[in-house]
Design a protein around this motif. Structure first.
Motif, PDB file in Angstrom:
ATOM      1  N   LEU A  52       0.834  -1.195   0.000  1.00 28.01           N
ATOM      2  CA  LEU A  52       0.000   0.000   0.000  1.00 28.01           C
ATOM      3  C   LEU A  52       0.874   1.253   0.000  1.00 28.01           C
ATOM      4  O   LEU A  52       1.941   1.286   0.621  1.00 28.01           O
ATOM      5  N   PHE A  53       0.418   2.295  -0.691  1.00 26.28           N
ATOM      6  CA  PHE A  53       1.177   3.543  -0.767  1.00 26.28           C
ATOM      7  C   PHE A  53       1.421   4.125   0.617  1.00 26.28           C
ATOM      8  O   PHE A  53       2.516   4.601   0.922  1.00 26.28           O
ATOM      9  N   ILE A  54       0.403   4.048   1.479  1.00 21.94           N
ATOM     10  CA  ILE A  54       0.557   4.604   2.823  1.00 21.94           C
ATOM     11  C   ILE A  54       1.614   3.837   3.616  1.00 21.94           C
ATOM     12  O   ILE A  54       2.328   4.396   4.448  1.00 21.94           O
ATOM     13  N   GLY A  55       1.735   2.543   3.343  1.00 22.03           N
ATOM     14  CA  GLY A  55       2.770   1.758   3.998  1.00 22.03           C
ATOM     15  C   GLY A  55       4.153   2.187   3.561  1.00 22.03           C
ATOM     16  O   GLY A  55       5.087   2.263   4.373  1.00 22.03           O
ATOM     17  N   PHE A  56       4.324   2.483   2.270  1.00 16.49           N
ATOM     18  CA  PHE A  56       5.612   2.966   1.762  1.00 16.49           C
ATOM     19  C   PHE A  56       6.001   4.279   2.428  1.00 16.49           C
ATOM     20  O   PHE A  56       7.149   4.480   2.825  1.00 16.49           O
ATOM     21  N   ILE A  57       5.046   5.209   2.559  1.00 17.16           N
ATOM     22  CA  ILE A  57       5.317   6.501   3.200  1.00 17.16           C
ATOM     23  C   ILE A  57       5.751   6.306   4.650  1.00 17.16           C
ATOM     24  O   ILE A  57       6.694   6.943   5.134  1.00 17.16           O
ATOM     25  N   PHE A  58       5.072   5.386   5.354  1.00 20.90           N
ATOM     26  CA  PHE A  58       5.426   5.115   6.752  1.00 20.90           C
ATOM     27  C   PHE A  58       6.842   4.563   6.856  1.00 20.90           C
ATOM     28  O   PHE A  58       7.651   5.027   7.668  1.00 20.90           O
TER      29      PHE A  58
END
Length: 385
Positions: free
Chosen positions: A80-86
């Motif tokens: 998930l994109f949000i996981g990459f940002i985290f």
């Protein structure tokens, strides 16, 4: 066709990010068509997702070459994109903290056998002291070790006498200094004569030095193995055969991933031959040597190894050797040495005549160390540019 499961089996990109930040080690499980399973592990790259990804794919390519089989990755290929940002935010914060606010260095400590507390030897904050080997001679304890000035950043081999009253090394002198980095001065005997094999991977050799006048004069007498990138080499003789244990760096395997074994009938006159292209130990937490092989009072034989999970040289393992021959090597983990307070790593352990010696990685928390460390970090950053 071989299948591989990376880490916990979640998406590839998740395992790359999570192992870089949170795992002690990254496990790869290879499943063969005949049902055979091989587990291997590596120390994830802690500063770069892309470098960590390369480590994983290089390991897979290495196994493809060794077994001449195509390997299929079982993990899904999504995140998930949000996981990459985290993950990326955590990586930036972690790198800033460890690089600028955790100045560290290696020092030497000792204790009398049976004691639980390590005594730190006096040290200078700009100098590294690591990989100690202790040798008892003429009622004195001599400590052979890697010395390094952080401004030069090239190791050499030094020796000093252990003063247990002042907890320091005295009469320290350089004994082996080359144009390339040296460390891990494994000291041992062949035919009652004293030799040292220092780690010289930067020179792509495993070299043998003979003692001409103890403890300060040593001459290089032979290259045992050429064209090899190998570290922390030790020897043991059994029933007329000499076994050389080392860890090689090859595409797909770092220095701590694997344990290779070579043999010869005479290390002074005959070449060494590798027992097998398949390493005998494939675990980052067990493979790399941490000192000389020793025997206990009951006749048990033990290999000292490094636990390089979590970080390089994290802890020291005591491995009991159950079987050693030209075709078979079998060992088991019997214990780990506890890290003393205020140390974050330990990667060498040796003993002689009632004295145990080790090296410890400590964090220097004073303002001077923080400032000097910041200058070094910035210097490296600008040098790369």
């Amino acid at each position: 066709m071989i299948h591989v499961k990376i880490g916990q089996g979640r998406s590839i990109n998740y395992e790359i990010g999570a192992s870089c930040l949170f795992y002690d080690k990254l496990l790869l499980i290879f499943s063969f068509p005949d049902g055979k399973i091989i587990e291997t592990s590596l120390l994830p790259n802690r500063i770069s997702f892309s470098k960590n990804k390369k480590l994983i794919y290089d390991k897979i390519s290495l196994f493809e070459k060794r077994f001449n089989e195509k390997i299929i990755i079982s993990n899904p290929n999504k995140i998930l994109f949000i996981g990459f940002i985290f993950f990326y935010s955590c990586l930036i914060l972690k790198n800033l903290i460890t690089k600028f606010f955790m100045p560290n260095q290696w020092i030497i400590a000792y204790r009398k056998s049976g004691n639980s507390n390590w005594i730190k030897l006096k040290y200078k904050k700009n100098e590294l002291m690591a990989d100690p080997f202790i040798y008892y001679y003429d009622n004195k304890y001599y400590v052979f070790y890697e010395a390094l000035n952080y401004n030069v950043n090239r190791g050499y081999i030094a020796v000093g006498e252990l003063d247990t009253n002042k907890n320091k090394l005295i009469n320290v002198k350089t004994i082996i200094d080359e144009s390339y980095h040296l460390s891990f001065p494994y000291i041992f005997k062949i035919n009652d004569e004293l030799y040292i094999i220092p780690e010289s991977s930067e020179n792509n050799t495993i070299d043998l030095y003979k003692c001409i006048e103890f403890p300060h004069r040593w001459n290089k007498v032979k290259t045992l193995i050429d064209n090899i990138q190998a570290v922390d080499t030790i020897l043991v003789e059994k029933e007329g055969i000499w076994y050389l244990f080392t860890s090689e760096k090859v595409p797909g395997a770092s220095y701590g991933d694997e344990l290779s074994i070579f043999t010869t009938e005479d290390p002074l006159t005959l070449p060494f031959k590798k027992i097998s292209d398949i390493p005998f130990v494939n675990d980052i937490s067990l493979a790399r040597n941490a000192g000389a092989i020793y025997m206990d009072k009951m006749g048990g034989v033990y290999r000292v190894s490094q636990d390089c999970s979590r970080r390089y040289g994290y802890k020291v393992n005591i491995m009991k050797i159950n079987e050693l021959s030209r075709n078979v090597y079998c060992e088991e983990l019997v214990s780990k040495l506890d890290l003393p307070k205020n140390a974050i790593a330990m990667h060498t352990y040796n003993t002689s005549n009632g004295i145990e010696i080790t090296d410890l990685k400590i964090i220097n928390k004073d303002l001077y160390s923080l400032i000097i460390n910041a200058f070094r970090v910035l210097k490296r950053i600008f040098r790369k540019r």
